[in-house]
Structures are given as structure tokens and as C-alpha cells.
Design a protein around this motif. Sequence first.
Motif, PDB file in Angstrom:
ATOM      1  N   ALA A  63      57.979  14.484  -6.268  1.00  0.00           N
ATOM      2  CA  ALA A  63      56.551  14.251  -6.011  1.00  0.00           C
ATOM      3  C   ALA A  63      56.348  12.894  -5.348  1.00  0.00           C
ATOM      4  O   ALA A  63      55.521  12.755  -4.435  1.00  0.00           O
ATOM      5  N   GLY A  64      57.103  11.898  -5.771  1.00  0.00           N
ATOM      6  CA  GLY A  64      56.996  10.569  -5.165  1.00  0.00           C
ATOM      7  C   GLY A  64      57.411  10.570  -3.710  1.00  0.00           C
ATOM      8  O   GLY A  64      56.750   9.957  -2.865  1.00  0.00           O
ATOM      9  N   LEU A  65      58.488  11.269  -3.396  1.00  0.00           N
ATOM     10  CA  LEU A  65      58.950  11.319  -2.001  1.00  0.00           C
ATOM     11  C   LEU A  65      57.982  12.093  -1.108  1.00  0.00           C
ATOM     12  O   LEU A  65      57.746  11.713   0.040  1.00  0.00           O
ATOM     13  N   VAL A  66      57.408  13.169  -1.638  1.00  0.00           N
ATOM     14  CA  VAL A  66      56.401  13.926  -0.872  1.00  0.00           C
ATOM     15  C   VAL A  66      55.158  13.057  -0.656  1.00  0.00           C
ATOM     16  O   VAL A  66      54.602  13.004   0.445  1.00  0.00           O
ATOM     17  N   THR A  67      54.742  12.347  -1.702  1.00  0.00           N
ATOM     18  CA  THR A  67      53.580  11.462  -1.599  1.00  0.00           C
ATOM     19  C   THR A  67      53.841  10.363  -0.577  1.00  0.00           C
ATOM     20  O   THR A  67      53.009  10.091   0.294  1.00  0.00           O
ATOM     21  N   LEU A  68      55.002   9.744  -0.666  1.00  0.00           N
ATOM     22  CA  LEU A  68      55.387   8.681   0.263  1.00  0.00           C
ATOM     23  C   LEU A  68      55.412   9.209   1.696  1.00  0.00           C
ATOM     24  O   LEU A  68      54.877   8.578   2.605  1.00  0.00           O
TER      25      LEU A  68
END
Length: 147
Positions: A63-68
Motif C-alpha cells: 500500500a505504501g509503494l502504491v501510494t508513493l
Amino acid sequence: MSCRAARRLTGHLGRRGIFLLILGVGKTCWGVSFLVDPPGTDGLQLLTSLCDIRHWSWLWIIAGLVTLSSAFLRVGRDWFGFVAALIPPSVWAIAYLAAVIVGDYSRGGFVAVWYLTSHVGVICWAATVPEYSVPPAPRRARRGKGG
């Protein structure tokens, strides 16, 4: 990074992009922390009954990588980053609420409200903020020019 490069990056990302970039880095780091040094699982029995906390860390990391990554998309196409950012804290809030209901973790209600307000609420609010809601300042006439 030079000041010029930083200004260019912030100009390209805009306010929403910067928010997504910060959230993405934070969520990714939070997930990696579960891999490196797993915390206690008080209140997370609903999750850990399904799989180990280290497996759940990948929810935060992905989720963090998609958000980033969504930080670099144009406004209107960045919505997926906001949705991805909502998933981990929502899952954690549900787990803590379940722990309160079944009597496993009395403090879980407070933790759930914290996730719902400081994470879910802030993300929902930020997703609705237009990129440029404040009109630009009027240009002042140059002194000594024209008439």
C-alpha cells in the motif's frame, strides 16, 4: 538534493502529490519495521489468526509503494493512491475493534479510534482537497513601467 531540484519536484507533485509521497514513504517504512523487528500483537489477534504479523507487513509495504507511486500521477488519476493508503489503517482499526468486542484487548477501542481519525480521516480529507484551492495573489504593477 539542491534547492532548485526540490522546488521543481514540489512544483511537479503539487500539494496532493507531496501528501501521497509522505504517506507512501511512511507506510512503507512502517511495514518494513514489522519485518525487521515484529512488535507485539496485542489487539491484532483477528489478523494473526489468519497469518503471521510479518505477512501482514506486506499490506503496509505494498500500500505504501502504491501510494508513493501515485504521488507522481496527475490530479484525478492519483485517486488510487488515496484508496491504497486507506486500506492498512482500516484493516488495523477493524482488528482492534474486534479485539474489544471479543474482550481480548480493552485498549483496542482507543487504538481503533486513533487509526480512524489520524489515518483514515486525514486521508479522506486530503483526497477531497483540490490541488489549488487558493487563488493566486494578484500581480502588482511594476514601478516606473508604462503608464
